[in-house]
Write a protein that holds these residues in place. Structure first.
Motif, PDB file in Angstrom:
ATOM      1  N   SER A 175     -23.555 -19.188  37.833  1.00 25.83           N
ATOM      2  CA  SER A 175     -24.195 -18.355  38.673  1.00 25.83           C
ATOM      3  C   SER A 175     -25.704 -18.345  38.407  1.00 25.83           C
ATOM      4  O   SER A 175     -26.768 -18.522  39.233  1.00 25.83           O
ATOM      5  CB  SER A 175     -23.592 -17.212  38.644  1.00 25.83           C
ATOM      6  OG  SER A 175     -24.343 -16.374  39.575  1.00 25.83           O
ATOM      7  N   THR A 176     -26.141 -18.143  37.159  1.00 26.34           N
ATOM      8  CA  THR A 176     -27.562 -18.032  36.631  1.00 26.34           C
ATOM      9  C   THR A 176     -28.401 -19.117  37.154  1.00 26.34           C
ATOM     10  O   THR A 176     -29.335 -19.304  37.675  1.00 26.34           O
ATOM     11  CB  THR A 176     -27.695 -17.361  35.426  1.00 26.34           C
ATOM     12  OG1 THR A 176     -27.051 -16.380  35.143  1.00 26.34           O
ATOM     13  CG2 THR A 176     -29.275 -17.393  35.079  1.00 26.34           C
ATOM     14  N   ASP A 178     -27.333 -21.813  39.126  1.00 31.98           N
ATOM     15  CA  ASP A 178     -27.227 -21.929  40.661  1.00 31.98           C
ATOM     16  C   ASP A 178     -28.484 -20.951  41.312  1.00 31.98           C
ATOM     17  O   ASP A 178     -29.194 -21.773  42.234  1.00 31.98           O
ATOM     18  CB  ASP A 178     -25.880 -21.797  41.125  1.00 31.98           C
ATOM     19  CG  ASP A 178     -25.059 -22.907  40.898  1.00 31.98           C
ATOM     20  OD1 ASP A 178     -25.250 -23.639  40.388  1.00 31.98           O
ATOM     21  OD2 ASP A 178     -23.579 -22.540  41.064  1.00 31.98           O
ATOM     22  N   GLN A 179     -28.365 -19.942  41.003  1.00 27.68           N
ATOM     23  CA  GLN A 179     -29.418 -18.859  41.569  1.00 27.68           C
ATOM     24  C   GLN A 179     -30.971 -19.368  41.247  1.00 27.68           C
ATOM     25  O   GLN A 179     -31.903 -19.282  42.167  1.00 27.68           O
ATOM     26  CB  GLN A 179     -29.373 -17.547  41.296  1.00 27.68           C
ATOM     27  CG  GLN A 179     -27.985 -16.937  41.641  1.00 27.68           C
ATOM     28  CD  GLN A 179     -28.205 -16.966  43.265  1.00 27.68           C
ATOM     29  OE1 GLN A 179     -28.892 -16.533  43.900  1.00 27.68           O
ATOM     30  NE2 GLN A 179     -26.642 -17.421  43.883  1.00 27.68           N
ATOM     31  N   THR A 182     -31.726 -22.720  43.228  1.00 27.68           N
ATOM     32  CA  THR A 182     -31.927 -22.177  44.629  1.00 27.68           C
ATOM     33  C   THR A 182     -33.474 -21.694  44.749  1.00 27.68           C
ATOM     34  O   THR A 182     -34.302 -22.094  45.674  1.00 27.68           O
ATOM     35  CB  THR A 182     -30.907 -21.318  45.050  1.00 27.68           C
ATOM     36  OG1 THR A 182     -29.825 -21.946  45.032  1.00 27.68           O
ATOM     37  CG2 THR A 182     -31.341 -20.649  46.525  1.00 27.68           C
TER      38      THR A 182
END
Length: 189
Positions: A175-176, A178-179, A182
């Protein structure tokens, strides 16, 4: 018995390499001088032929860790997307599972902060990573975003290493990662 002229420097480098590894893996407080020297087949008393104190060793080992990180950073900088590569490698299983070989910030700098002993070597490590990140970002708010990216990378790795649930650890990394990817994609758009 005569020793080669560079023997002392080679021994010092062996101590630095091992200390840098153990400090990153176990922390400063959990790394004793006697066990460190024993790992290398050296005597505890011999330590003082190379360093004035454990604090001297800590600073020198941080500098060695920074030098090692510089080698990795140079390889990352040669890729087509250095910031994305840095984020992906930093927030990886390999880095999570190999703290002794990775970045000193999640372990050593956190401990130095808790002890109230900031380090100029840590300043350099942070500045070098911020510079690499800034170079890969767009012009708009690049300095502020670099602080966010570096802080999220270090914090994400610390959390991923600290939880016992492997699924949760993987989710934190992914998650970290991917964020942040992005965020930098938006920067380039």
């Amino acid at each position: 018995m005569r020793y080669s002229p560079d023997r002392k420097e080679k021994t010092r480098q062996r101590i630095l390499d091992e200390a840098a590894r153990q400090f990153r893996e176990q922390g400063i407080s959990n790394t004793g001088l006697q066990p460190l020297m024993k790992t290398l087949g050296l005597t505890h008393g011999g330590f003082y032929a190379h360093f004035r104190s454990k604090d001297d060793l800590v600073e020198s080992a941080l500098q060695e860790a920074a030098r090692q990180m510089d080698e990795e950073t140079a390889r990352v900088h040669e890729t087509a997307t250095p910031v994305a590569t840095l984020i992906s490698r930093y927030l990886s299983r390999t880095h999570r599972d190999s703290p002794g070989q990775g970045c000193a910030l999640p372990t050593v700098s956190a401990e130095l902060g808790q002890l109230g002993r900031p380090s100029e070597s840590t300043d350099r490590i942070v500045q070098d990573r911020l510079t690499l990140i800034q170079e890969g970002l767009g012009k708009d708010r690049r300095e502020e975003r670099s602080f966010l990216i570096l802080s999220a990378m270090v914090g994400g790795l610390v959390l991923a290493r600290s939880v016992s649930d492997k699924t949760l650890s993987e989710r934190i990394l992914q998650s970290t990662r991917d964020q942040l990817l992005t965020l930098i994609d938006e920067e380039r758009s």
